[in-house]
Design a protein around this motif. Structure first.
Motif, PDB file in Angstrom:
ATOM      1  N   LYS A  88       0.859  -1.186   0.000  1.00  0.00           N
ATOM      2  CA  LYS A  88       0.000   0.000   0.000  1.00  0.00           C
ATOM      3  C   LYS A  88       0.896   1.236   0.000  1.00  0.00           C
ATOM      4  O   LYS A  88       1.263   1.759   1.046  1.00  0.00           O
ATOM      5  CB  LYS A  88      -0.903  -0.036   1.245  1.00  0.00           C
ATOM      6  N   ASN A 144       0.034   4.012  -1.697  1.00  0.00           N
ATOM      7  CA  ASN A 144      -0.829   5.191  -1.799  1.00  0.00           C
ATOM      8  C   ASN A 144      -2.149   4.941  -1.071  1.00  0.00           C
ATOM      9  O   ASN A 144      -3.131   4.498  -1.665  1.00  0.00           O
ATOM     10  CB  ASN A 144      -1.091   5.512  -3.279  1.00  0.00           C
ATOM     11  N   LYS A 150      -4.440   6.746  -0.234  1.00  0.00           N
ATOM     12  CA  LYS A 150      -5.616   7.505  -0.701  1.00  0.00           C
ATOM     13  C   LYS A 150      -6.350   6.802  -1.839  1.00  0.00           C
ATOM     14  O   LYS A 150      -7.465   7.150  -2.180  1.00  0.00           O
ATOM     15  CB  LYS A 150      -5.168   8.892  -1.179  1.00  0.00           C
ATOM     16  N   SER A 151      -5.694   5.824  -2.441  1.00  0.00           N
ATOM     17  CA  SER A 151      -6.303   5.177  -3.612  1.00  0.00           C
ATOM     18  C   SER A 151      -6.653   3.724  -3.316  1.00  0.00           C
ATOM     19  O   SER A 151      -6.017   3.070  -2.489  1.00  0.00           O
ATOM     20  CB  SER A 151      -5.319   5.250  -4.788  1.00  0.00           C
ATOM     21  N   LYS A 152      -7.677   3.262  -4.019  1.00  0.00           N
ATOM     22  CA  LYS A 152      -8.047   1.856  -3.886  1.00  0.00           C
ATOM     23  C   LYS A 152      -7.539   1.026  -5.073  1.00  0.00           C
ATOM     24  O   LYS A 152      -7.761  -0.174  -5.137  1.00  0.00           O
ATOM     25  CB  LYS A 152      -9.566   1.725  -3.775  1.00  0.00           C
ATOM     26  N   ASP A 153      -6.923   1.703  -6.023  1.00  0.00           N
ATOM     27  CA  ASP A 153      -6.462   1.019  -7.229  1.00  0.00           C
ATOM     28  C   ASP A 153      -5.166   0.247  -6.994  1.00  0.00           C
ATOM     29  O   ASP A 153      -4.252   0.759  -6.353  1.00  0.00           O
ATOM     30  CB  ASP A 153      -6.206   2.037  -8.352  1.00  0.00           C
ATOM     31  N   GLN A 199       2.495   3.996  -5.114  1.00  0.00           N
ATOM     32  CA  GLN A 199       1.422   3.289  -5.823  1.00  0.00           C
ATOM     33  C   GLN A 199       1.024   2.084  -4.990  1.00  0.00           C
ATOM     34  O   GLN A 199       1.824   1.587  -4.196  1.00  0.00           O
ATOM     35  CB  GLN A 199       1.928   2.770  -7.178  1.00  0.00           C
ATOM     36  N   ASN A 200      -0.192   1.604  -5.236  1.00  0.00           N
ATOM     37  CA  ASN A 200      -0.601   0.342  -4.613  1.00  0.00           C
ATOM     38  C   ASN A 200      -0.278  -0.787  -5.582  1.00  0.00           C
ATOM     39  O   ASN A 200      -0.676  -0.741  -6.748  1.00  0.00           O
ATOM     40  CB  ASN A 200      -2.088   0.370  -4.293  1.00  0.00           C
ATOM     41  N   GLN A 217      -6.722  -3.193 -10.785  1.00  0.00           N
ATOM     42  CA  GLN A 217      -7.181  -2.425 -11.961  1.00  0.00           C
ATOM     43  C   GLN A 217      -6.450  -2.899 -13.209  1.00  0.00           C
ATOM     44  O   GLN A 217      -6.931  -2.725 -14.322  1.00  0.00           O
ATOM     45  CB  GLN A 217      -6.919  -0.926 -11.749  1.00  0.00           C
TER      46      GLN A 217
END
Ligand SMILES: [Zn+2]
Length: 480
Positions: free
Chosen positions: A232, A234, A236-239, A290-291, A349
């Motif tokens: 994880k 990022n 803030k993102s779920k992607d 990035q995730n 994604q």
């Protein structure tokens, strides 16, 4: 290994000076060597043509003056190759502390100098006995005349990550087994809070029905594993981007046994998984925001009474049944289960897999460009950009709906070999994988042609593992 210095001091064991023909003509050379160069120039012994290496001794320092040819014709690849050749030349063999002065201090040039040093001088020396080992490159210190900055630190970290993968790939297959790879991942991640780990061992693989992965490993006395490290970067993102590596720790070909000449280097068949481990390292070192789901699908394709057999029909994790046309097309089997497991349970994604999948790659593209196949133009385009930016070369091959007929089976849903009699082996191999992506944007990097150098060197890589596509994917993840 690498230090940065304000200017070249001629106070180490050696100094390597890179010069273009233009710089030589204009007399734009370091003060300390002006006289020597003008003497050499007059006697026309040194003209700075590309690849020329000229040794001069000043006091106690050996200077290697290296020609880069005409500035306008010089590529960064040539710069890396030329500097690598100079660094590995017999002149520097026994010298430990080496200064390097580039012809130009731009970001791109100094990055290439760093790559020539770390990637170019890498040698696999673990099993050399002591005397030989001492003469090799390990332990050398390089002093590059440039201002230290964050970008160069990143390049150093990326290259060291590449070499982590090369160490894993080059070592014996019985040493670098699934357990060892799991340990490597755990030791890189340590207690990093950004990671969570899921490891599917034989028991879980059986329970969940990853039967393709299990079938490939059936003849082995080692455990199959699917290792998934969720990062994880990022919050803030779920992607998530999933990166999945093929990890066949040794590929005999199975009962469709590989012949002599084709099997000797098959410890490299876990290059995809080793790349994923390098990428885990690079994500941490570069603090990539990035995730990412990092996954290694690990098995050994061995022979023995319990090995899976040509003609078997096996039910995959996705539910599709697969006819085994050839036990040597095992990479697509372990990846198919890994891809469908991750798509179903992690819902990324996009999915990128990296694998030494098909020898056909070399027929289609030679040895310098990995093959890229994708069901998504935007994703493919971003990967090609990353490839160009890093000189980690990849070339896109087509994927299209009609290809699905090439891997049709009469007795199962799909077959692991194609009906095209060897034509388009790389794209039909990729097509098999595509059918397990559930239409998630997906890209496949086939590195079967680029992951390994048999003898001598290729580009700026010596013999053994190259770590191809790690720089490409690190750039991709960092700039996504
Ligand atoms: Zn194989």
């Amino acid at each position: 290994m690498i230090n940065f210095i304000k200017q070249i001091n001629f106070n180490k064991d050696a100094a390597v000076i890179l010069l273009t023909e233009e710089l030589l003509k204009q007399g734009c050379v370091p003060k300390g060597i002006k006289t020597q160069l003008s003497i050499l120039g007059k006697s026309q012994q040194f003209s700075a043509e590309l690849g020329q290496i000229f040794p001069v001794v000043i006091d106690k320092t050996l200077l290697l003056i290296v020609g880069l040819g005409k500035e306008k014709d010089l590529t960064l690849t040539q710069l890396r190759i030329t500097l690598r050749n100079a660094l590995l030349s017999s002149y520097l063999k026994k010298l430990q502390n080496i200064e390097i002065l580039s012809h130009d201090n731009s970001k791109e040039n100094i990055s290439s100098v760093i790559e020539a040093v770390i990637l170019g001088t890498y040698e696999w020396t673990k099993y050399l006995t002591k005397d030989k080992k001492e003469a090799k490159s390990s332990g050398k210190k390089y002093f590059i005349a440039a201002d230290k900055n964050k970008h160069f630190d990143d390049i150093i970290n990326i290259c060291e990550g590449v070499n982590i993968a090369r160490d894993l790939i080059n070592d014996n297959a019985d040493t670098i087994n699934s357990q060892y790879l799991e340990k490597s991942i755990r030791s890189i991640i340590k207690n990093n809070k950004k990671f969570s780990l899921e490891v599917l061992n034989e028991k879980e693989l059986k329970k969940k029905g990853l039967n393709l992965l299990l079938a490939v490993n059936q003849g082995s006395n080692k455990d199959a594993k699917l290792i998934i490290a969720k990062y994880k970067g990022n919050p803030k993102s779920k992607d998530y981007t999933a990166i999945i590596g093929k990890g066949i720790t040794f590929d005999t070909g199975g009962l469709n046994l590989k012949p002599t000449g084709r099997m000797e280097t098959m410890r490299q068949d876990m290059s995809g998984a080793a790349s994923v481990i390098a990428l885990i390292n690079n994500a941490i070192k570069l603090d990539i925001k990035q995730n990412i789901i990092f996954a290694c699908a690990i098995a050994e394709n061995a022979i023995g009474p319990s090995a899976y057999k040509p003609g078997d029909i096996i039910k995959s994790y996705s539910g599709k049944t697969v006819e085994i046309g050839n036990t040597d097309a095992e990479g697509r089997l372990v990846l198919a289960d890994a891809i469908s497991y991750i798509v179903k349970n992690y819902k990324p994604q996009e999915v990128i897999d990296i694998a030494t999948l098909t020898g056909a790659c070399a027929v289609a593209l030679g040895l310098d460009y990995s093959a890229l196949v994708s069901n998504n133009d935007a994703l493919a385009k971003r990967l090609i950009t990353a490839s160009k930016e890093t000189d980690d070369r990849a070339w896109r091959l087509p994927s299209y709906p009609e290809l699905k007929d090439s891997i049709k089976s009469k007795i199962a849903d799909i077959k692991n070999t194609s009906n095209l009699k060897g034509a388009g082996g790389t794209i039909t191999g990729a097509e098999f994988l595509r059918q397990f992506t559930d239409n998630t944007p997906w890209a496949h990097l086939d590195i079967a042609n680029t992951a390994w150098v048999d003898n001598g060197s290729r580009m700026y890589f010596g013999a053994g593992a190259t770590g191809s596509c790690i720089r490409l994917l690190t750039y991709y993840l960092k700039h996504k």
